[in-house]
Design a protein around this motif. Structure first.
Motif, PDB file in Angstrom:
ATOM      1  N   CYS A  96       6.350  -2.385  -6.966  1.00 32.29           N
ATOM      2  CA  CYS A  96       6.611  -1.704  -5.683  1.00 32.29           C
ATOM      3  C   CYS A  96       5.627  -1.298  -4.655  1.00 32.29           C
ATOM      4  O   CYS A  96       4.221  -1.350  -5.981  1.00 32.29           O
ATOM      5  N   GLU A  98       4.123   1.086  -3.100  1.00 34.39           N
ATOM      6  CA  GLU A  98       3.713   2.255  -3.575  1.00 34.39           C
ATOM      7  C   GLU A  98       3.206   2.766  -5.083  1.00 34.39           C
ATOM      8  O   GLU A  98       2.181   3.204  -4.996  1.00 34.39           O
ATOM      9  N   CYS A 141      11.406   4.061  -3.512  1.00 33.73           N
ATOM     10  CA  CYS A 141      12.273   4.530  -4.781  1.00 33.73           C
ATOM     11  C   CYS A 141      12.780   5.351  -5.206  1.00 33.73           C
ATOM     12  O   CYS A 141      11.477   5.428  -5.828  1.00 33.73           O
ATOM     13  N   LEU A 144      11.513   4.921  -9.872  1.00 33.02           N
ATOM     14  CA  LEU A 144      10.204   4.188  -9.558  1.00 33.02           C
ATOM     15  C   LEU A 144       9.576   5.627  -9.156  1.00 33.02           C
ATOM     16  O   LEU A 144       8.415   5.605  -9.418  1.00 33.02           O
ATOM     17  N   CYS A 145       9.357   4.516  -8.243  1.00 30.74           N
ATOM     18  CA  CYS A 145       8.119   5.534  -6.531  1.00 30.74           C
ATOM     19  C   CYS A 145       7.867   6.805  -6.932  1.00 30.74           C
ATOM     20  O   CYS A 145       7.075   7.293  -6.868  1.00 30.74           O
TER      21      CYS A 145
HETATM   22 ZN   LIG Z   1       9.389   1.465  -5.808  1.00 33.13          ZN
END
Ligand SMILES: [Zn+2]
Length: 238
Positions: A96, A98, A141, A144-145
């Protein structure tokens, strides 16, 4: 442990907003479907007032391009803008924007971020397919982020996060901890229907931020820098 966010840190973030956004635009407006390699020539831009600018690559085989940019400070109060795109090759794990930007920041020895801008598709069905929530703008997200943002040593949880639709039609603004809590609580009402502004205007927001800050000198309960930024951004963009 990062030092606490100050009003001037966040003011600087809003001031750098147009710059971060224009770098994000290069990533999300890449229609070629090719890997985008950006070597900014920043001699003639506001970037020259920053100590550092670093813009990375982006690629998505699904053509879902995301750009994420931080303003951050090091221990000597030098500031830098870090913008990264997402990388998503078919059959491989996603990486990602981010997450890539946060990692770049940490590697460069920056000790605290003052804010994050994420720009991606305005297509709410696509957003829903990516995060599982049909928000008006793409948020970091949840799988994950968000955990990275919640636990990173260089990310103050009270910093502002601005998420922008890449057609310029709308944006959302949150204090990071409020956004994280809304996801934890499954508060979809807040994520989908609140904190929505129209076309973003950083200059107006900056004027409003300074004005409220002056007024708040007299207040018993001052808004935090992040809260003040969110208020200023949303006020000016309806
Ligand atoms: Zn993410």
């Amino acid at each position: 442990v990062y030092s606490e966010l100050s009003y001037s840190d966040v003011e600087r973030f809003i001031e750098c907003g147009p710059l971060i956004l224009s770098e994000c635009d290069k990533i999300t407006n890449n229609q070629s479907g090719e890997l985008l390699r950006i070597n900014p020539d920043h001699s003639e831009t506001l970037l020259s007032q920053l100590s550092e600018i670093d813009v990375g690559d982006a690629y998505s085989y699904r053509n879902f391009l995301v750009a994420a940019g931080f303003l951050a400070f090091d221990g000597d109060e030098k500031s830098g803008v870090y913008v990264r795109g997402n990388l998503k090759e078919q059959g491989k794990e996603k990486s990602c924007a981010e997450r890539n930007a946060e990692a770049a920041l940490r590697r460069r020895g920056f000790i605290r971020s003052a804010g994050l801008i994420v720009q991606a598709s305005a297509d709410i069905d696509l957003i829903h397919a990516v995060t599982g929530v049909a928000t008006p703008t793409l948020h970091p997200c949840p799988d994950l982020c968000q955990p990275i943002l919640a636990t990173s040593r260089i990310i103050p949880v009270d910093m502002p996060v601005i998420t922008i639709a890449d057609d310029g039609s709308r944006f959302q603004a949150f204090v990071l901890s409020d956004m994280l809590k809304a996801y934890d609580d499954d508060n979809y009402e807040k994520l989908m229907k609140k904190n929505i502004g129209g076309r973003i205007d950083f200059f107006e927001a900056l004027v409003s931020y300074r004005k409220i800050l002056r007024q708040a000198e007299m207040w018993k309960n001052k808004p935090t820098p992040g809260e003040l930024a969110v208020t200023a951004l949303l006020d000016t963009a309806r």
